[in-house]
Design a protein around this motif. Structure first.
Motif, short mmCIF file in Angstrom:
data_model
loop_
_atom_site.label_atom_id
_atom_site.label_comp_id
_atom_site.label_asym_id
_atom_site.label_seq_id
_atom_site.Cartn_x
_atom_site.Cartn_y
_atom_site.Cartn_z
N LEU A 48 42.60 100.76 64.25
CA LEU A 48 42.79 101.93 65.11
C LEU A 48 44.12 101.81 65.85
CD1 LEU A 48 39.28 102.41 66.86
CD2 LEU A 48 40.10 103.47 64.75
N GLU A 52 44.35 106.21 69.11
CA GLU A 52 42.94 106.30 68.68
C GLU A 52 42.05 105.44 69.57
OE1 GLU A 52 42.80 107.07 63.90
OE2 GLU A 52 43.71 105.19 64.56
N ARG A 279 36.32 107.57 63.31
CA ARG A 279 37.43 108.45 62.94
C ARG A 279 36.93 109.76 62.37
NH1 ARG A 279 41.04 103.73 60.74
NH2 ARG A 279 42.77 103.85 62.19
#
Ligand code: SF4
Ligand code: SF4
Lengths: 375, 93
Positions: A48, A52, A279
């Motif tokens: 990530l 994120e 995600r």
């Protein structure tokens, strides 16, 4: 209001959000411990990103998850480690993080000490260098002690010393406590599970039945020692140990891995226990809707433990320990205090143990070389 | 000599949820987290959650309890609030 057993029954059906959320920031690690639960070593290129990671923290805060456990790999290897931690604590999401201590020098210790809502767990696996380094690699014990010294000098306050209980170190319980007292630290003992690279060493390193009994008695005498509810399978020996005494996987516990995969617990990094990816749909959606988590929240099947008088105390033990030793989830825990797990292990028709799905181990184990020996 | 569980908690005084505490609703009641002492406490019934949330609207804990539960359960909730008080979840106002 009900007794605590009714609360446990509620927990069995799962909570609106986890209580014990572990987030492994990276698979990268500068050590190569033989029992690493996440088979860490190499960084995953899909890790990530900083933005994120921050968005995930925002979601965690919105779900009112009050604190998270950050691990790895070695989380301090990430360049944005402090940025991520500070982002969390600014939103009142407390952080407990586990580290091997190698990156805590004097200035990092001062920076850590300045952050509110932060707990640190430094891992060692023996009360002396020889015992600990056998598992964690040459020089690792000295580096962990150096980190503890730095935290003490920086007046960090009460950090935690975290130890995985093995056949080699259960005899050192009092020494671990003395070490914690020396630093004004809290001792935290956890169970060796056959997860990650631990699959390979579990057989030779997991405590014997006699040692487990000794550990159980020591824990009853030392209720201040933290265990993260690790040893509830030992509650079958008599008085229950402190804690929920319940496998919380997918109910109150879960893991987010460095690339955003959500697993039922940190000890079941395997496709079979993967619930989704943050995600794709966000964490809250995975937590609430994943078919895997929904099925884990159904009442458990006591299976072979149904006739055991201690089922209420032990609930058949740890799902991860059964899975990675090749047992059925309805079998007794491989370390069942009455030896039923050993019987079940002997009765396995094929000894075909699952191996962890993602493996980030380095192909050659790294050696820790201290700076001094390089000059 | 034994101390009563309500030793320092006076149910006829004015109370409120501490500003350091967050509540998260759950099917069984709620989780309360104290950001200062980092303790997690379970409020094990929706009635208790309603009382705790409502405390600041009433001139005493007794009144808040009366607003949400039958008189026969009153004492149980005094004991429950006293225990929350000891966990530093409540403070006077
Ligand atoms: S038989 Fe099952 S429930 Fe009983 S102690 Fe062993 S693992 Fe626990
Ligand atoms: S699988 Fe084992 S380690 Fe994971 S939550 Fe259940 S009991 Fe704990």
């Amino acid at each position: 209001m009900g007794a605590d057993t009714s609360l446990r029954d509620r927990f069995e059906h799962g909570l609106a959000a986890p209580i014990c959320l572990t987030w492994e920031l990276t698979y990268a690690c500068n050590l190569a411990c033989t029992h690493c639960l996440s088979s860490s070593g190499r960084r995953d290129p899909l890790e990530l990103s900083t933005s994120e990671a921050k968005a995930l923290i925002d979601e965690i805060a919105a779900m009112q998850i009050f604190y998270i456990n950050i691990g790895g790999g070695e989380p301090m290897i990430r360049r944005d480690f402090f940025e991520i931690v500070e982002h969390a604590v600014h939103q009142k999401v407390g952080v407990k993080f586990s580290t091997n201590g190698t990156r805590i020098d004097a200035s990092a210790a001062r920076r850590l000490a300045a952050i509110d809502y932060l707990d640190i767990q430094i891992s060692i696996d023996g009360a002396d260098a020889e015992t600990s380094d056998r598992i964690r690699g040459a020089g690792s014990y000295a580096q962990a002690r150096r980190a503890m010294d730095h935290l003490k000098d920086a007046n960090f306050g009460e950090f935690k010393i975290s130890v995985v209980m093995t056949r080699d170190n259960i005899g050192q319980l009092d020494e671990f406590q003395a070490l914690a007292d020396h630093y004004g630290a809290q001792l935290r003992l956890t169970r060796l599970r056959p997860s990650g690279r631990g699959v390979e060493v579990w057989e030779s390193l997991h405590p014997t039945r006699e040692q487990n009994r000794q550990l159980y008695e020591w824990l009853l005498e030392h209720p201040q020692v933290l265990t993260g509810d690790s040893f509830f399978h030992l509650s079958a020996l008599g008085d229950p140990l402190d804690g929920l005494n319940l496998c919380g996987a997918g109910r109150v516990v879960c893991l987010i891995d460095p690339i955003g995969e959500v697993y039922a617990c940190p000890f079941v990094i395997h496709d079979e226990f993967k619930a989704g990816n943050v995600r794709e749909s966000g964490f809250a959606h995975v937590w609430r809707e994943s078919p895997l988590f929904r099925s884990l929240r159904e009442p458990g099947n006591p299976g072979a433990c149904a006739s055991c008088g201690s089922y209420d105390a032990c609930r058949g033990g740890c799902m991860a320990a059964k899975f990675f030793t090749g047992l059925e989830l309805t079998d007794p825990d491989p370390e069942c205090v009455f030896g039923h797990g050993e019987t079940a292990l002997d009765a396995r028709r094929v000894v075909l143990r699952p191996t962890p799905s993602p493996d980030h181990s380095k192909s050659v184990a790294v050696r820790l070389v201290s700076r001094k020996s390089l000059v | 000599m034994s101390l009563s569980t309500t030793d320092v908690f006076d149910p006829s005084a004015r109370w409120q949820l501490s500003g350091q505490v967050s509540l998260r609703d759950e099917a069984f009641g709620a989780l309360a987290y104290h950001h200062g002492n980092r303790r997690l406490v379970f409020l094990k019934s929706p009635e208790l959650v309603a009382i705790v949330r409502g405390l600041s609207q009433y001139s005493s804990a007794h009144e808040a309890i009366n607003a949400f539960v039958e008189p026969s359960s009153h004492e149980r909730y005094v004991v429950a609030l006293a225990s929350l008080f000891r966990s530093e979840l409540l403070c006077g106002r």
